[in-house]
Motif scaffolding. Structure first.
Motif, PDB file in Angstrom:
ATOM      1  N   SER A  62     102.023 -43.842  -3.779  1.00 42.97           N
ATOM      2  CA  SER A  62     101.921 -42.710  -2.851  1.00 42.97           C
ATOM      3  C   SER A  62     100.823 -41.751  -3.276  1.00 42.97           C
ATOM      4  O   SER A  62     100.455 -41.677  -4.454  1.00 42.97           O
ATOM      5  CB  SER A  62     103.246 -41.938  -2.794  1.00 42.97           C
ATOM      6  OG  SER A  62     104.290 -42.736  -2.302  1.00 42.97           O
ATOM      7  N   LEU A  63     100.333 -41.006  -2.291  1.00 35.47           N
ATOM      8  CA  LEU A  63      99.479 -39.845  -2.525  1.00 35.47           C
ATOM      9  C   LEU A  63     100.134 -38.635  -1.886  1.00 35.47           C
ATOM     10  O   LEU A  63     100.657 -38.725  -0.765  1.00 35.47           O
ATOM     11  CB  LEU A  63      98.096 -40.037  -1.896  1.00 35.47           C
ATOM     12  CG  LEU A  63      97.082 -40.969  -2.557  1.00 35.47           C
ATOM     13  CD1 LEU A  63      95.763 -40.891  -1.797  1.00 35.47           C
ATOM     14  CD2 LEU A  63      96.873 -40.610  -4.020  1.00 35.47           C
ATOM     15  N   THR A  64     100.098 -37.520  -2.575  1.00 36.13           N
ATOM     16  CA  THR A  64     100.526 -36.264  -1.963  1.00 36.13           C
ATOM     17  C   THR A  64      99.394 -35.749  -1.082  1.00 36.13           C
ATOM     18  O   THR A  64      98.267 -36.261  -1.121  1.00 36.13           O
ATOM     19  CB  THR A  64     100.854 -35.210  -3.026  1.00 36.13           C
ATOM     20  OG1 THR A  64      99.645 -34.886  -3.725  1.00 36.13           O
ATOM     21  CG2 THR A  64     101.900 -35.716  -4.003  1.00 36.13           C
ATOM     22  N   TRP A  65      99.680 -34.710  -0.337  1.00 33.39           N
ATOM     23  CA  TRP A  65      98.617 -34.114   0.482  1.00 33.39           C
ATOM     24  C   TRP A  65      97.514 -33.527  -0.401  1.00 33.39           C
ATOM     25  O   TRP A  65      96.328 -33.633  -0.080  1.00 33.39           O
ATOM     26  CB  TRP A  65      99.192 -33.046   1.408  1.00 33.39           C
ATOM     27  CG  TRP A  65      99.962 -33.646   2.542  1.00 33.39           C
ATOM     28  CD1 TRP A  65     101.305 -33.700   2.704  1.00 33.39           C
ATOM     29  CD2 TRP A  65      99.396 -34.314   3.678  1.00 33.39           C
ATOM     30  NE1 TRP A  65     101.631 -34.362   3.862  1.00 33.39           N
ATOM     31  CE2 TRP A  65     100.475 -34.743   4.485  1.00 33.39           C
ATOM     32  CE3 TRP A  65      98.100 -34.603   4.093  1.00 33.39           C
ATOM     33  CZ2 TRP A  65     100.291 -35.435   5.686  1.00 33.39           C
ATOM     34  CZ3 TRP A  65      97.903 -35.296   5.278  1.00 33.39           C
ATOM     35  CH2 TRP A  65      98.988 -35.703   6.063  1.00 33.39           C
ATOM     36  N   ALA A  66      97.890 -32.936  -1.538  1.00 35.07           N
ATOM     37  CA  ALA A  66      96.876 -32.374  -2.434  1.00 35.07           C
ATOM     38  C   ALA A  66      96.011 -33.484  -3.037  1.00 35.07           C
ATOM     39  O   ALA A  66      94.780 -33.337  -3.146  1.00 35.07           O
ATOM     40  CB  ALA A  66      97.546 -31.571  -3.550  1.00 35.07           C
ATOM     41  N   GLN A  67      96.637 -34.593  -3.434  1.00 31.47           N
ATOM     42  CA  GLN A  67      95.872 -35.713  -3.980  1.00 31.47           C
ATOM     43  C   GLN A  67      94.955 -36.329  -2.922  1.00 31.47           C
ATOM     44  O   GLN A  67      93.812 -36.708  -3.216  1.00 31.47           O
ATOM     45  CB  GLN A  67      96.828 -36.772  -4.527  1.00 31.47           C
ATOM     46  CG  GLN A  67      97.572 -36.335  -5.784  1.00 31.47           C
ATOM     47  CD  GLN A  67      98.697 -37.289  -6.140  1.00 31.47           C
ATOM     48  OE1 GLN A  67      99.300 -37.943  -5.266  1.00 31.47           O
ATOM     49  NE2 GLN A  67      99.003 -37.381  -7.424  1.00 31.47           N
ATOM     50  N   THR A  68      95.460 -36.413  -1.696  1.00 30.79           N
ATOM     51  CA  THR A  68      94.634 -36.913  -0.600  1.00 30.79           C
ATOM     52  C   THR A  68      93.429 -36.000  -0.395  1.00 30.79           C
ATOM     53  O   THR A  68      92.295 -36.471  -0.219  1.00 30.79           O
ATOM     54  CB  THR A  68      95.448 -36.993   0.700  1.00 30.79           C
ATOM     55  OG1 THR A  68      96.590 -37.834   0.496  1.00 30.79           O
ATOM     56  CG2 THR A  68      94.612 -37.555   1.844  1.00 30.79           C
ATOM     57  N   ALA A  69      93.678 -34.700  -0.429  1.00 35.68           N
ATOM     58  CA  ALA A  69      92.591 -33.740  -0.223  1.00 35.68           C
ATOM     59  C   ALA A  69      91.510 -33.880  -1.286  1.00 35.68           C
ATOM     60  O   ALA A  69      90.306 -33.779  -0.988  1.00 35.68           O
ATOM     61  CB  ALA A  69      93.144 -32.322  -0.224  1.00 35.68           C
ATOM     62  N   THR A  70      91.902 -34.120  -2.532  1.00 34.46           N
ATOM     63  CA  THR A  70      90.913 -34.280  -3.601  1.00 34.46           C
ATOM     64  C   THR A  70      89.947 -35.416  -3.271  1.00 34.46           C
ATOM     65  O   THR A  70      88.723 -35.284  -3.422  1.00 34.46           O
ATOM     66  CB  THR A  70      91.618 -34.556  -4.944  1.00 34.46           C
ATOM     67  OG1 THR A  70      92.425 -33.418  -5.281  1.00 34.46           O
ATOM     68  CG2 THR A  70      90.603 -34.812  -6.051  1.00 34.46           C
ATOM     69  N   ARG A  71      90.503 -36.533  -2.784  1.00 35.42           N
ATOM     70  CA  ARG A  71      89.657 -37.676  -2.456  1.00 35.42           C
ATOM     71  C   ARG A  71      88.835 -37.417  -1.182  1.00 35.42           C
ATOM     72  O   ARG A  71      87.661 -37.775  -1.113  1.00 35.42           O
ATOM     73  CB  ARG A  71      90.516 -38.935  -2.293  1.00 35.42           C
ATOM     74  CG  ARG A  71      91.227 -39.366  -3.569  1.00 35.42           C
ATOM     75  CD  ARG A  71      91.718 -40.790  -3.460  1.00 35.42           C
ATOM     76  NE  ARG A  71      90.619 -41.737  -3.293  1.00 35.42           N
ATOM     77  CZ  ARG A  71      90.789 -43.045  -3.098  1.00 35.42           C
ATOM     78  NH1 ARG A  71      92.017 -43.554  -3.060  1.00 35.42           N
ATOM     79  NH2 ARG A  71      89.743 -43.840  -2.951  1.00 35.42           N
ATOM     80  N   VAL A  72      89.460 -36.816  -0.186  1.00 36.85           N
ATOM     81  CA  VAL A  72      88.748 -36.525   1.063  1.00 36.85           C
ATOM     82  C   VAL A  72      87.588 -35.567   0.813  1.00 36.85           C
ATOM     83  O   VAL A  72      86.471 -35.784   1.313  1.00 36.85           O
ATOM     84  CB  VAL A  72      89.712 -35.943   2.117  1.00 36.85           C
ATOM     85  CG1 VAL A  72      88.943 -35.375   3.317  1.00 36.85           C
ATOM     86  CG2 VAL A  72      90.694 -37.010   2.583  1.00 36.85           C
ATOM     87  N   TYR A  73      87.828 -34.513   0.045  1.00 37.26           N
ATOM     88  CA  TYR A  73      86.761 -33.553  -0.238  1.00 37.26           C
ATOM     89  C   TYR A  73      85.624 -34.221  -1.009  1.00 37.26           C
ATOM     90  O   TYR A  73      84.437 -33.917  -0.788  1.00 37.26           O
ATOM     91  CB  TYR A  73      87.296 -32.374  -1.052  1.00 37.26           C
ATOM     92  CG  TYR A  73      88.341 -31.533  -0.361  1.00 37.26           C
ATOM     93  CD1 TYR A  73      88.588 -31.659   1.009  1.00 37.26           C
ATOM     94  CD2 TYR A  73      89.111 -30.620  -1.072  1.00 37.26           C
ATOM     95  CE1 TYR A  73      89.557 -30.891   1.632  1.00 37.26           C
ATOM     96  CE2 TYR A  73      90.084 -29.850  -0.458  1.00 37.26           C
ATOM     97  CZ  TYR A  73      90.314 -29.994   0.893  1.00 37.26           C
ATOM     98  OH  TYR A  73      91.288 -29.246   1.521  1.00 37.26           O
ATOM     99  N   ALA A  74      85.975 -35.136  -1.928  1.00 39.04           N
ATOM    100  CA  ALA A  74      84.943 -35.825  -2.698  1.00 39.04           C
ATOM    101  C   ALA A  74      84.087 -36.713  -1.789  1.00 39.04           C
ATOM    102  O   ALA A  74      82.860 -36.751  -1.924  1.00 39.04           O
ATOM    103  CB  ALA A  74      85.582 -36.657  -3.801  1.00 39.04           C
TER     104      ALA A  74
END
Length: 640
Positions: A62-74
């Motif tokens: 799983s990814l949390t929303w915060a973890q997803t955001a880290t990858r999306v922003y990158a």
């Protein structure tokens, strides 16, 4: 205009009207609201050397929303570092997986526009889409997909960068093409954010709701596909409308296997961001049955063909297990349909899902014997499965409603960013495509054509102003080419495709999808059927059988060891199918009846260009491919 001719849900329109400018804004809001909440689940291989692992084994992470955001922003920052500007097209060619979502959200957060390309698209059409869209970069799933692009680079002067989900790059034969892995792009982005920490936030803040967000190319049956221009407001609307309609809820677990390059899958991502529920992603169709009891979804979207295959598979297994079990299944299937029909009729009439005592008792017994096992196979807690892209046979719909796995038929097009209507789970009406989503409008033209208007409607076809003018009125009404009617209860029904309806030489109109749907309801062996008869004396049909169902039957009837083509060519199988055709004909008007049919030597498929990625039949392609068979069925027609 009377209520029978137009339909608008204005009760929640004000709420939907308050949507942000884009799904990128929705995403940032979601991350801020529930950073620790689970966002996505995805399968990963288990190390074959692990103590609890085995070769080929998988586990879900799983990814949390915060973890997803880290990858999306990158990813977004990586694109910005490569010089991607607002509305620059960045293509995406991959099966459904976590990386598709990361890349698409990264595109939007960078201000770019995603050009969606199906991974099944051939090299020539891929090159056309990339050229017509003017795509400057592309995300590709693997080196096999990249090879399609590399082989056509001479036609793609604007393409500068390719990003691989799987594989290492660079590749030979790609001069001038910068090939990166996704990890390398994310590393570029992380370094860029160290120097420009507010870069992604500024890019999102600068987004305008009318800015191009996505180009999705329709699967044309003739000629080149058309690029549908969907702006950021289309997707923000879809997110809020799905949330406010109750289609998706914050406590849902949604299983997403549909192609995300298709508008249906893409739109459900928007609803998932708006509600914040969990989405499990795996686009491997051959893993659906395995994944369902593992994921235990509450919501899933699909095409009607999947439900037809499930029904046929259950019936085929019961038949193979012996006469008694088959009789029990057929009794249980009829009970499910009877129960669903009666409870639906009583709900419409009284507001309560009631049924006579005898039917309730039959249904309870059938539930213990049959239905509970079917629900368990779907994970045991499915509150609804949304069906779109084509009509679901009502008999199949009533069956699943009676079993307790309701199929919520909806309606939409690429040109409307998918959903415009959907059946509510609490008031399912089998045979309809539901009620209009909040903030959208539907009306029926004088010739019966369904017209749409709302924030989700496209802003036009890319580089095709004349084609746009043919379907999109200046006041925003879009011509669907579908024929339908609105009931007094506000539920919409599709009766046929305007361009698919035909007239026999006797002057009688035939709606082929109606006949095809009825046949799928009576024949458990059918996979695809195409009814033909335009300008002819009578109707005929091309029929593809479901290999997984017909082959076990064949083995039991003296045809073991034969190939699929040999089986469908055997007189026993023709006689079997003919029995179902005659049963169908008994429920049709004389001019609708199927006088002759041909069993196809293989089923229709995407690879041969006969089905779209959403499993719609490309009628002209099929008729051209089997022109000789059609000619033979009409040989001597003047004497018929």
């Amino acid at each position: 205009m009377s209520s029978a001719q137009s339909l608008i849900d204005s009760g929640r329109a004000d709420i939907v009207a308050g949507r942000p400018a884009s799904v990128a804004h929705l995403f940032l809001e979601r991350v801020a609201a529930t950073p620790a909440g689970e966002a996505y689940r995805f399968p990963v291989p288990v190390d074959e050397h692990a103590a609890d692992g085995a070769p080929g084994a998988e586990q879900w992470r799983s990814l949390t929303w915060a973890q997803t955001a880290t990858r999306v922003y990158a990813v977004a920052a990586g694109l910005l570092s490569l010089g991607i500007s607002p509305e620059d097209r960045v293509a995406l060619m991959s099966s459904t997986r976590l990386e598709w979502v990361i890349a698409d959200l990264g595109n939007m957060c960078a201000g770019a526009a995603t050009t969606a390309v199906y991974p099944s698209t051939n090299a020539d059409e891929t090159a056309y889409i990339l050229s017509d869209s003017g795509s400057r970069a592309i995300f590709v799933e693997n080196e096999k997909q990249l090879a399609k692009v590399v082989g056509e680079l001479g036609q793609l002067p604007e393409l500068r960068t390719a990003v691989l989900f799987d594989g290492t790059g660079p590749v030979a034969g790609a001069p001038g093409l910068n090939v990166l892995t996704l990890a390398e792009l994310e590393q570029l982005g992380a370094e860029y954010l160290e120097q420009h920490p507010d870069a992604v936030r500024r890019a999102v803040d600068a987004l305008d709701k009318e800015q191009l967000a996505t180009l999705i190319y329709t699967s044309g049956t003739t000629g080149r596909p058309k690029g549908v221009r969907l702006v950021h407001d289309c997707w923000a609307y879809q997110g809020r409308a799905q949330e406010e309609s109750g289609l998706l809820r914050a406590d849902d677990v949604q299983f997403m296997w549909l192609p995300l390059s298709h508008v249906f899958g893409k739109s459900l991502i928007c609803g998932q961001i708006a509600t914040g529920h969990v989405m499990a992603l795996d686009g491997r169709v051959d893993r659906i049955i395995h994944n369902l009891p593992v994921i235990r979804p509450t919501m899933m979207a699909s095409a009607p063909r999947i439900f037809e295959k499930v029904y046929n598979g259950i019936a085929g297994k019961a038949r193979a297990e012996g006469g008694a079990k088959y009789k029990i299944f057929m009794w249980a299937a009829k009970t499910a349909r009877d129960y669903a029909r009666v409870t639906q009729a009583n709900r419409i009439a009284t507001g309560h899902d009631s049924a006579p005592l005898g039917l309730r008792v039959r249904h309870a017994v059938a539930d213990k014997l049959v239905y509970a096992k079917i629900r368990t196979a779907f994970g045991g807690r499915m509150r609804g499965s949304v069906s779109g892209s084509a009509a679901l046979a009502p008999e199949i719909g009533y069956f699943f409603a009676g079993v307790g796995v309701p199929v919520l038929e909806g309606y939409g097009l690429t040109e409307s960013s998918a959903g415009i209507c959907v059946n509510p789970a609490e008031d399912l009406r089998v045979g309809t495509i539901g009620t209009v989503l909040p903030g959208s409008e539907i009306r029926i033209a004088e010739d019966g054509e369904i017209l749409l208007r709302g924030p989700g409607v496209m802003r036009g076809y890319h580089n095709l102003p004349e084609k746009t003018a043919e379907v999109l009125e200046p006041d925003g009404w879009f011509h669907t080419e579908d024929i339908g009617e609105i009931g007094q209860d506000g539920f919409l029904r599709i009766t046929d495709r305007k361009k698919d309806m035909f007239k026999t030489s006797g002057g009688k109109y035939v709606a082929p999808s109606e006949v095809e749907g009825k046949f799928k309801a009576v024949c458990p062996f059918v996979s695809n059927i195409l009814v033909i008869g335009n300008g002819r004396n009578y109707c005929t049909a091309l029929i593809g059988l479901d290999e997984s169902v017909i082959m076990p039957w064949a083995a039991e009837h003296g045809l073991a060891g034969k190939s699929y083509a040999e089986v469908v060519g055997d007189p026993k199988v023709h006689q079997l199918v003919d029995g179902f055709v005659q049963r169908l004909n008994g429920d049709l008007q004389r001019w609708q009846t199927i006088k002759k049919f041909t069993l196809l030597p293989r089923d229709l498929d995407i690879e041969h260009g006969e089905l779209t990625p959403s499993l719609k039949i490309k009628r002209p392609v099929v008729e051209r491919t089997y022109a000789d068979a059609v000619t033979e069925m009409y040989a001597g027609a003047n004497e018929a």
